[in-house]
Design a protein around this motif. Sequence first.
Motif, short mmCIF file in Angstrom:
data_model
loop_
_atom_site.label_atom_id
_atom_site.label_comp_id
_atom_site.label_asym_id
_atom_site.label_seq_id
_atom_site.Cartn_x
_atom_site.Cartn_y
_atom_site.Cartn_z
N LEU A 25 0.81 -1.21 0.00
CA LEU A 25 0.00 0.00 0.00
C LEU A 25 0.85 1.27 0.00
O LEU A 25 0.45 2.29 -0.55
N SER A 26 2.02 1.19 0.61
CA SER A 26 2.84 2.39 0.75
C SER A 26 3.94 2.52 -0.29
O SER A 26 4.46 3.61 -0.54
N ILE A 27 4.29 1.40 -0.95
CA ILE A 27 5.45 1.43 -1.84
C ILE A 27 5.31 2.36 -3.04
O ILE A 27 6.29 3.01 -3.43
N PRO A 28 4.12 2.52 -3.65
CA PRO A 28 4.05 3.47 -4.77
C PRO A 28 4.39 4.90 -4.35
O PRO A 28 5.07 5.62 -5.09
N ALA A 29 3.93 5.31 -3.17
CA ALA A 29 4.24 6.66 -2.69
C ALA A 29 5.72 6.79 -2.33
O ALA A 29 6.37 7.79 -2.67
N ASN A 231 2.90 -0.47 -8.97
CA ASN A 231 3.53 0.83 -9.23
C ASN A 231 3.09 1.41 -10.57
O ASN A 231 2.81 2.61 -10.69
N LEU A 232 3.02 0.55 -11.58
CA LEU A 232 2.63 1.01 -12.91
C LEU A 232 1.17 1.46 -12.93
O LEU A 232 0.83 2.51 -13.50
N THR A 233 0.29 0.70 -12.28
CA THR A 233 -1.14 1.04 -12.24
C THR A 233 -1.36 2.39 -11.57
O THR A 233 -2.09 3.24 -12.09
N PRO A 248 -1.58 5.15 -2.23
CA PRO A 248 -1.95 5.21 -3.65
C PRO A 248 -2.75 4.01 -4.14
O PRO A 248 -3.69 4.18 -4.92
N LEU A 249 -2.38 2.80 -3.69
CA LEU A 249 -3.11 1.62 -4.17
C LEU A 249 -4.56 1.65 -3.72
O LEU A 249 -5.48 1.40 -4.50
N MET A 250 -4.80 1.95 -2.44
CA MET A 250 -6.16 1.99 -1.95
C MET A 250 -6.93 3.14 -2.58
O MET A 250 -8.15 3.02 -2.82
N SER A 251 -6.26 4.24 -2.86
CA SER A 251 -6.91 5.35 -3.55
C SER A 251 -7.27 4.97 -4.97
O SER A 251 -8.31 5.39 -5.49
N THR A 252 -6.44 4.14 -5.60
CA THR A 252 -6.76 3.64 -6.94
C THR A 252 -7.99 2.74 -6.91
O THR A 252 -8.86 2.83 -7.78
N ILE A 253 -8.06 1.88 -5.89
CA ILE A 253 -9.22 1.00 -5.75
C ILE A 253 -10.49 1.83 -5.53
O ILE A 253 -11.54 1.54 -6.11
N ALA A 254 -10.39 2.87 -4.71
CA ALA A 254 -11.55 3.74 -4.46
C ALA A 254 -11.97 4.49 -5.72
O ALA A 254 -13.11 4.92 -5.84
#
Length: 366
Positions: A25-29, A231-233, A248-254
């Motif tokens: 969940l944190s790695i993209p940021a 990361n790409l998504t 970022p991942l959870m924000s993408t899901i939302a």
Amino acid sequence: MEKGKISAYQMSLIMYPAVLATVLLSIPALVGKLAERDMWISPIWASVLGYFTVWISFRLHNQYPGATLIQMMEQIFGTLLGKFIGLLYLLFLTFNLGIMIREYTELTVGRALSLTPMPVIIGSLLIICAFTVRSGLEVIGRMAQICVIPIIFFLILLTLMISPDWDIERMLPIFANGLQPSVNGALIVQGWFSEFSLLLFMLPYVKDPDKAKKWANISVLAVTLTMCLVNLTTLLVFGSITGKVVDPLMSTIAYISIADFFQSMEPVGIGIWVSGSCIKIAIFGYVLSLGIAQWLKLSDYRPIVLPLYFTLVFLAQLVVKNRIELNHFLATLFPYYLTTFQTAIPLLMLIVSFFLTRKHAMRVKR
């Protein structure tokens, strides 16, 4: 001490969430701030450390079959020094578990249960993990079999559902500033790849050891591809602001919305993520409990489990003050802290073992 056995396939499934669950969940940021549009490449460079850690683990296991990392330390460094280094490693595992649990708690509070007291959130998870650990490695392996495939399926489904909102221009041009940005991002990611040293606590209990190395390397590959995909998504959705987005991942899901059918996928994402976090905290708790028991020369690790997890309820609330301090620690010191204990120390053990073996061979020749 451990009577259960797992297959090499189960071992690889355990390692998948053991590395990814909290960091996903944190790695993209974390990486986006350093690598920017090349953030999806960083896990590829970082995976080299994962394969290297797997190689070290199997070399040590082949030299000391049937022994875990804690037991190897005493055999390689001697009783006194081995005990001291083993104690440092156990303290590292304890602190690492506290960080994991705090990561889980911060996201749960921020995304789902904002009015629930932190001890309740931590305690409810740790009760499940404690009883799983007491049931043994075999139960953790079966738990991974049940949970990991749905996690992978959901990530692929997420990618397909969000793909209409992708903007390919956000990842171009690749290597605009050379290799340095993606390498800087890899320096953050590499710490989590070092967690493949947990293999040293599972390999003595693998029932098909001839397949273990293959499945361990497959697990490294799966972790790498998943990190690249996530990361790409997030990059193709948020672009240059990815490093500034919270979760970022959870924000993408939302962000997912398809007609009137798929709305608010976030609760599903949280549920899948919680199952992965449970496996991660369980396997690290198992390793810590087993390591303490072996360090103290106990006959069973199970009596340690409940007091240990009870202590972790309080430790998780003390390791950092707030989410800002946690994110700063994860992006600065923590990756190198992980690598030092989980790759550098096993590498030192392998080097010392090599010279000890060579010295013994020379004595035999004389």
